[in-house]
Design an enzyme around this catalytic site. Structure first.
Site, PDB file in Angstrom:
ATOM      1  N   GLU A   3      -6.932   4.394   7.845  1.00  0.00           N
ATOM      2  CA  GLU A   3      -6.720   5.808   7.521  1.00  0.00           C
ATOM      3  C   GLU A   3      -7.930   6.385   6.793  1.00  0.00           C
ATOM      4  O   GLU A   3      -8.280   7.550   6.962  1.00  0.00           O
ATOM      5  CB  GLU A   3      -5.429   5.959   6.705  1.00  0.00           C
ATOM      6  CG  GLU A   3      -4.203   5.760   7.595  1.00  0.00           C
ATOM      7  CD  GLU A   3      -2.948   5.299   6.876  1.00  0.00           C
ATOM      8  OE1 GLU A   3      -2.897   5.321   5.643  1.00  0.00           O
ATOM      9  OE2 GLU A   3      -2.001   4.884   7.588  1.00  0.00           O
ATOM     10  N   GLY A  51       2.276   2.154  10.708  1.00  0.00           N
ATOM     11  CA  GLY A  51       3.192   3.281  10.535  1.00  0.00           C
ATOM     12  C   GLY A  51       3.922   3.668  11.802  1.00  0.00           C
ATOM     13  O   GLY A  51       4.502   4.752  11.889  1.00  0.00           O
ATOM     14  N   GLU A 104      -5.435  -5.284  10.617  1.00  0.00           N
ATOM     15  CA  GLU A 104      -4.476  -4.196  10.810  1.00  0.00           C
ATOM     16  C   GLU A 104      -4.771  -3.457  12.108  1.00  0.00           C
ATOM     17  O   GLU A 104      -5.601  -2.529  12.125  1.00  0.00           O
ATOM     18  CB  GLU A 104      -4.576  -3.208   9.637  1.00  0.00           C
ATOM     19  CG  GLU A 104      -4.227  -3.816   8.299  1.00  0.00           C
ATOM     20  CD  GLU A 104      -3.573  -2.791   7.397  1.00  0.00           C
ATOM     21  OE1 GLU A 104      -2.463  -3.057   6.928  1.00  0.00           O
ATOM     22  OE2 GLU A 104      -4.160  -1.705   7.182  1.00  0.00           O
ATOM     23  N   GLY A 117       2.817  -1.225   4.260  1.00  0.00           N
ATOM     24  CA  GLY A 117       2.835   0.195   3.932  1.00  0.00           C
ATOM     25  C   GLY A 117       4.251   0.678   3.687  1.00  0.00           C
ATOM     26  O   GLY A 117       4.811   0.512   2.599  1.00  0.00           O
ATOM     27  N   GLY A 118       4.861   1.251   4.715  1.00  0.00           N
ATOM     28  CA  GLY A 118       6.182   1.862   4.589  1.00  0.00           C
ATOM     29  C   GLY A 118       7.207   1.017   3.845  1.00  0.00           C
ATOM     30  O   GLY A 118       7.893   1.507   2.932  1.00  0.00           O
ATOM     31  N   SER A 178       3.264  -2.197  10.265  1.00  0.00           N
ATOM     32  CA  SER A 178       4.718  -2.233  10.482  1.00  0.00           C
ATOM     33  C   SER A 178       5.356  -3.566  10.101  1.00  0.00           C
ATOM     34  O   SER A 178       6.315  -4.013  10.746  1.00  0.00           O
ATOM     35  CB  SER A 178       5.064  -1.845  11.926  1.00  0.00           C
ATOM     36  OG  SER A 178       4.656  -0.509  12.173  1.00  0.00           O
ATOM     37  N   ASN A 237       0.875  -1.180   0.000  1.00  0.00           N
ATOM     38  CA  ASN A 237       0.000   0.000   0.000  1.00  0.00           C
ATOM     39  C   ASN A 237       0.911   1.229   0.000  1.00  0.00           C
ATOM     40  O   ASN A 237       1.497   1.570   1.024  1.00  0.00           O
ATOM     41  CB  ASN A 237      -0.886  -0.049   1.261  1.00  0.00           C
ATOM     42  CG  ASN A 237      -1.737   1.197   1.412  1.00  0.00           C
ATOM     43  OD1 ASN A 237      -1.781   2.047   0.535  1.00  0.00           O
ATOM     44  ND2 ASN A 237      -2.432   1.289   2.541  1.00  0.00           N
ATOM     45  N   TRP A 238       1.022   1.845  -1.170  1.00  0.00           N
ATOM     46  CA  TRP A 238       1.969   2.963  -1.295  1.00  0.00           C
ATOM     47  C   TRP A 238       1.430   4.249  -0.675  1.00  0.00           C
ATOM     48  O   TRP A 238       2.129   5.243  -0.578  1.00  0.00           O
ATOM     49  CB  TRP A 238       2.321   3.195  -2.769  1.00  0.00           C
ATOM     50  CG  TRP A 238       3.107   2.069  -3.386  1.00  0.00           C
ATOM     51  CD1 TRP A 238       3.517   0.908  -2.771  1.00  0.00           C
ATOM     52  CD2 TRP A 238       3.576   1.983  -4.745  1.00  0.00           C
ATOM     53  NE1 TRP A 238       4.213   0.122  -3.655  1.00  0.00           N
ATOM     54  CE2 TRP A 238       4.269   0.750  -4.872  1.00  0.00           C
ATOM     55  CE3 TRP A 238       3.476   2.822  -5.853  1.00  0.00           C
ATOM     56  CZ2 TRP A 238       4.852   0.347  -6.076  1.00  0.00           C
ATOM     57  CZ3 TRP A 238       4.051   2.417  -7.053  1.00  0.00           C
ATOM     58  CH2 TRP A 238       4.739   1.206  -7.164  1.00  0.00           C
ATOM     59  N   LYS A 239       0.155   4.229  -0.339  1.00  0.00           N
ATOM     60  CA  LYS A 239      -0.484   5.408   0.292  1.00  0.00           C
ATOM     61  C   LYS A 239      -0.260   6.664  -0.556  1.00  0.00           C
ATOM     62  O   LYS A 239      -0.184   6.566  -1.781  1.00  0.00           O
ATOM     63  CB  LYS A 239      -0.004   5.560   1.738  1.00  0.00           C
ATOM     64  CG  LYS A 239      -0.214   4.267   2.536  1.00  0.00           C
ATOM     65  CD  LYS A 239      -0.062   4.427   4.021  1.00  0.00           C
ATOM     66  CE  LYS A 239      -0.294   3.082   4.705  1.00  0.00           C
ATOM     67  NZ  LYS A 239      -0.222   3.139   6.150  1.00  0.00           N
ATOM     68  N   HIS A 279      -9.497   0.856   4.841  1.00  0.00           N
ATOM     69  CA  HIS A 279      -8.236   1.052   5.573  1.00  0.00           C
ATOM     70  C   HIS A 279      -8.490   2.018   6.736  1.00  0.00           C
ATOM     71  O   HIS A 279      -9.256   2.968   6.592  1.00  0.00           O
ATOM     72  CB  HIS A 279      -7.177   1.618   4.624  1.00  0.00           C
ATOM     73  CG  HIS A 279      -5.813   1.625   5.240  1.00  0.00           C
ATOM     74  ND1 HIS A 279      -5.427   2.589   6.143  1.00  0.00           N
ATOM     75  CD2 HIS A 279      -4.770   0.777   5.120  1.00  0.00           C
ATOM     76  CE1 HIS A 279      -4.197   2.325   6.537  1.00  0.00           C
ATOM     77  NE2 HIS A 279      -3.776   1.236   5.935  1.00  0.00           N
TER      78      HIS A 279
HETATM   79  P1  PGA Z   1       2.767   0.221   7.590  1.00  0.00           P
HETATM   80  O1  PGA Z   1       1.309   0.371   6.950  1.00  0.00           O
HETATM   81  O2  PGA Z   1       3.351  -1.058   7.031  1.00  0.00           O
HETATM   82  O3  PGA Z   1       3.516   1.428   7.161  1.00  0.00           O
HETATM   83  O4  PGA Z   1       2.576   0.122   9.059  1.00  0.00           O
HETATM   84  C1  PGA Z   1       0.478  -0.739   6.770  1.00  0.00           C
HETATM   85  C2  PGA Z   1      -0.845  -0.310   6.216  1.00  0.00           C
HETATM   86  O5  PGA Z   1      -1.322   0.762   6.582  1.00  0.00           O
HETATM   87  O6  PGA Z   1      -1.469  -1.023   5.400  1.00  0.00           O
END
Ligand code: PGA
Length: 276
Positions: A98, A189, A183, A250-251, A229, A10-12, A96
């Site tokens: 977010e 994050g 999640e 994500g990251g 994470s 997930n490149w956000k 998600h």
């Molecule tokens: P993260 O994000 O790996 O940066 O914690 C995961 C996600 O939000 O899907």
């Protein structure tokens, strides 16, 4: 075990079109030929078309970070499942945390109602999942508790409620084909992943809830990812858990080397489990 893990990036809200295409090109050779794992990337909407084009002929699938439930119309800023399928998306992340306005790292300086712009609820996630399935997209339905919910001992109740509400009204066959991502919001994050046995336990609970509602065939087939994470460092611990069928990353997905290492680890473990 027949389930093939899915490692989805997930490149956000990162990367221009050129940067996105460069990242995709860097990733493809690194995951080329990996067995018993699926790999997908979910770039920002502006880069979907170009990344989809770059991925053609590779084993990396394209996914969107969200999808709206209507096919077309006066819905400013939204992207319909028809449009996402049209640019070659196979997956769509839905609900998600977010997009629900729940952040791993809360921004205390935001006005209380500023996060309303991230308006997803279990009810909207349910509509989005149904619309995605109708148009051949595979939903990655995200659930997970916040830190206050976990600290209050309400993790299981929260996750159970989200799973039941987000998947309500789907058929057992539809459930079997989709992906749920567990999640925990506090792990997203923050660099603080959920301990692997606990992540496994909650993924097992999600499978149990799905079994109760949709039967054993669906619960045995549905893929349940862990996200929050995930890194090249903790991937082995997390991916070797029997209830965890891959990761939503994500990251670490913004780094082709780290992301491909996570996919490699999942591939090796998945092959071992199959032949165990
Ligand atoms: P993260 O994000 O790996 O940066 O914690 C995961 C996600 O939000 O899907």
């Amino acid at each position: 075990m027949a389930r093939v893990p899915l490692i989805a990036g997930n490149w956000k809200m990162n990367n221009t079109v050129a940067e996105s295409v460069a990242l995709a090109r860097e990733l493809m050779p690194r995951v080329n030929g990996l067995e018993r794992v699926e790999v997908a990337v979910c770039p920002p909407a502006t880069a979907l078309y170009a990344v989809g084009d770059a991925l053609l002929g590779s084993n990396v699938a394209l996914g969107a970070q969200d999808v709206f439930w209507e096919e077309s119309g006066a819905y400013t800023g939204m992207l319909s499942p028809v449009m996402l399928a049209d640019v070659g998306c196979k997956y769509a992340i839905i609900g998600h945390s977010e997009r629900r306005g729940r952040f791993g790292k809360p921004n205390e300086s935001l006005a209380a109602d500023a996060t309303r712009v991230f308006g997803d609820t279990d009810a909207s996630v349910n509509l989005k999942a149904k619309a995605a399935l109708k148009h051949g997209l595979v939903p990655i339905v995200c659930v997970g508790e916040t830190l206050p919910e976990r600290e209050a001992g309400r993790t299981d109740e929260t996750v159970r409620g989200q799973v039941e509400a987000c998947l309500a009204g789907l058929s057992a066959k539809q459930i079997a084909g989709l992906v749920v991502a567990y999640e925990p919001v506090w792990a997203i994050g923050t660099g603080r992943a959920c301990e692997a046995p606990e992540a496994n336990r909650v993924c097992g609970l999600i499978r149990q809830v799905i079994g109760e509602a949709f039967g054993e065939e669906a619960s045995g087939a549905v893929r349940i990812q862990y996200g929050g994470s995930v890194s090249d460092k903790n991937a082995h611990d997390l991916m070797s858990q029997p209830e965890i069928d891959g990761g939503l990353v994500g990251g670490a997905s913004l780094d082709a080397s780290k992301f491909s290492q996570i996919a490699q680890v999942a591939s090796v473990i998945s092959k071992d489990m199959r032949y165990a």
